[in-house]
Enzyme design. Sequence first.
Site, PDB file in Angstrom:
ATOM      1  N   ASP A 294     -64.562  40.553  71.275  1.00 62.08           N
ATOM      2  CA  ASP A 294     -65.646  40.942  70.376  1.00 62.08           C
ATOM      3  C   ASP A 294     -66.757  39.907  70.437  1.00 62.08           C
ATOM      4  O   ASP A 294     -66.514  38.744  70.784  1.00 62.08           O
ATOM      5  CB  ASP A 294     -65.120  41.054  68.939  1.00 62.08           C
TER       6      ASP A 294
ATOM      7  N   ASP B 295     -66.495  49.485  69.928  1.00 63.56           N
ATOM      8  CA  ASP B 295     -66.343  49.795  68.508  1.00 63.56           C
ATOM      9  C   ASP B 295     -67.545  50.586  67.991  1.00 63.56           C
ATOM     10  O   ASP B 295     -67.393  51.503  67.179  1.00 63.56           O
ATOM     11  CB  ASP B 295     -66.176  48.512  67.695  1.00 63.56           C
TER      12      ASP B 295
END
Length: 160
Positions: free
Chosen positions: A114, A132
């Site tokens: 991330d 995401d």
Amino acid sequence: MRWLWLAVLVVILDLGSKQWVMTHFALYESISLIPFFNMTYAQNYGAAFSFLADKSGWQRWFFAGIAIGISVILMVMMYRSTAKQRLINCAYALIIGGALGNLFDRLVHGAVNDFIDFYVNNWHFPTFNLADVAICIGAALVIFEGFLSPADKTAIDKGE
């Protein structure tokens, strides 16, 4: 199935952005870009909001199985839908692309990489990635499509 190009595009953008971050950042390194946005390299061993991240490793395979299952189910649903159902097919493609991008991370790196970090003062939203984002947009489109009245769906399907 003609919308699978969008899933492939999501995977390419997601993996490319993650590779760029892994190449140019040390783990947990953060660079402030604007007053409420950082690029922060982090790894998530769990699912959304680090759900089950503190477990012994079984969650890696559990979430990989979920990603594969969801991708297969959505591809079947996409195959069964008509080409005129653009909104729902686009939504499925976004979710598939996001699921496959994060699946790649789980299988290759053992965790999802991330790097998008939004914050207000000292409160930080959980760090996330482009996969995401695609999954969330796809899910929102599925919900939006569910609220359309049958007449609205017919108009969209006919391209009106």
